[in-house]
Design an enzyme around this catalytic site. Structure first.
Site, PDB file in Angstrom:
ATOM      1  N   GLY A   1       5.319 -60.760  -2.546  1.00  0.00           N
ATOM      2  CA  GLY A   1       5.458 -59.781  -1.549  1.00  0.00           C
ATOM      3  C   GLY A   1       5.484 -58.408  -2.185  1.00  0.00           C
ATOM      4  CB  ALA A   2       4.849 -56.725  -5.325  1.00  0.00           C
TER       5      ALA A   2
ATOM      6  N   GLY B   1       7.664 -52.762   1.497  1.00  0.00           N
ATOM      7  CA  GLY B   1       9.081 -53.052   1.651  1.00  0.00           C
ATOM      8  C   GLY B   1       9.901 -53.080   0.351  1.00  0.00           C
ATOM      9  CB  ILE B   2      13.161 -54.638  -0.642  1.00  0.00           C
ATOM     10  CG1 ILE B   2      13.013 -55.988  -0.528  1.00  0.00           C
ATOM     11  CG2 ILE B   2      13.829 -53.690   0.205  1.00  0.00           C
ATOM     12  CD1 ILE B   2      14.203 -56.657  -0.373  1.00  0.00           C
TER      13      ILE B   2
ATOM     14  CB  SER C   1      19.286 -61.926   5.029  1.00  0.00           C
ATOM     15  OG  SER C   1      19.920 -61.530   6.079  1.00  0.00           O
TER      16      SER C   1
ATOM     17  CE1 TYR D   1      14.412 -63.227   7.616  1.00  0.00           C
ATOM     18  CE2 TYR D   1      16.743 -62.295   8.384  1.00  0.00           C
ATOM     19  CZ  TYR D   1      15.703 -62.348   7.519  1.00  0.00           C
ATOM     20  OH  TYR D   1      15.888 -61.333   6.688  1.00  0.00           O
TER      21      TYR D   1
END
Length: 284
Positions: free
Chosen positions: A10-11, A14-15, A140, A165
């Site tokens: 997921g690069a 976002g973070i 999280s 989530y």
């Protein structure tokens, strides 16, 4: 970090993008695992432009599909003899209705947990080959709202997207704890972290009211760079090179929920995850 190889899922946003960019500035080779080639290539060019580091590679995979996780792992294995840092970052908040992947798994659970579990196990030989490898997973504080019920692990009963989530983020911590235990005696450390409330497009696939809520809250949230900071710290700082199995926030070890520290549940989750991902062998 010069010439070290860092794989980040997921690069392209976002973070994940912020971690990739910051670590690229430290002269590491960045291996981006993304779903969309166009977005990944845009991010690649942006990172090269801003960091002057051209060692940015792209691999494509839809991490909701186990066949694609296996395929991308094989592709990465064929190109790199070692991986110095593996960052499991890709994730989502799903829609308001329960959705299944082509493998029959609840979508949030599949991407936010099973993809972490599979990719880590499939690439573990490359991480071991690094000498002192690091495995980092994004969790999280939402994990505090979840309880692990192995009889309802994929929320066939009582589904809602925020519950799914929170449960997946609890799984990230339990996975990290069991992973660290199984890696004792090696030079690999495994940790996870809370990035904070970050202003990204993370919830854009969620329900309309959730998107609205997230958008209204953006002015009060951290930037992606601020959210990425602890992940970069865990990936690059010598201070944490011998710390393993911990949950971090703001660069410090933070006590997770009692549920997240249940060693028996961590072990059982690992066993169930191995069954669901059809891995013949896992780290032991």
């Amino acid at each position: 970090m010069k010439d070290k190889i860092c794989v980040i899922t997921g690069a392209n946003s976002g973070i994940g993008k912020s971690m990739a960019k910051t670590i690229a500035r430290k002269n590491a080779r960045i291996v981006m695992v993304c779903r969309n080639l166009e977005k990944a290539e845009q991010t690649r060019q942006e990172i090269i432009s801003e960091t002057r580091n051209e060692a940015i590679d792209i691999f494509l995979a839809d991490l909701s599909k186990q066949a694609e996780i296996r395929k991308v792992a094989e592709e990465i294995q064929s190109k790199y003899a070692r991986i110095d840092v593996l960052i499991n970052n890709a994730g989502l908040i799903a829609k308001s209705y329960r959705e299944l992947t082509q493998d029959g798994l609840e979508l949030t659970f599949a991407i936010n947990h099973i993809a972490y579990f599979m990719l880590t196990n499939l690439l573990i030989d490359q991480v071991k080959a690094s000498g002192k490898g690091r495995i980092i997973s994004v969790s999280s504080e939402a994990h505090r709202f979840a309880t692990l019920d192995l009889e309802n692990l994929q929320l066939e009963k009582g589904y809602n997207n925020m519950k799914a989530y929170a449960l997946s983020k609890l799984c990230n911590i339990l996975f990290t704890r069991e992973l660290a235990k199984r890696l004792q005696g090696t030079d690999i450390v495994a940790n996870c972290f809370h990035p904070g409330g970050v202003a990204t497009n993370f919830a854009q696939d969620a329900s309309p009211w959730m998107r609205t809520l997230m958008n209204l809250g953006k002015p009060f949230l951290s930037t992606p760079d601020q959210g990425a900071d602890t992940g970069v710290y865990l990936a690059t700082n010598p201070e944490v090179g011998n710390i393993s199995g911990e949950y971090f926030a703001r660069r410090h070890v933070k006590l997770s929920s009692r549920e997240a520290r249940d060693e028996l549940k961590a072990k059982r989750l690992w066993e169930v995850s191995a069954e669901l991902s059809k891995l013949k062998e896992t780290i032991y």
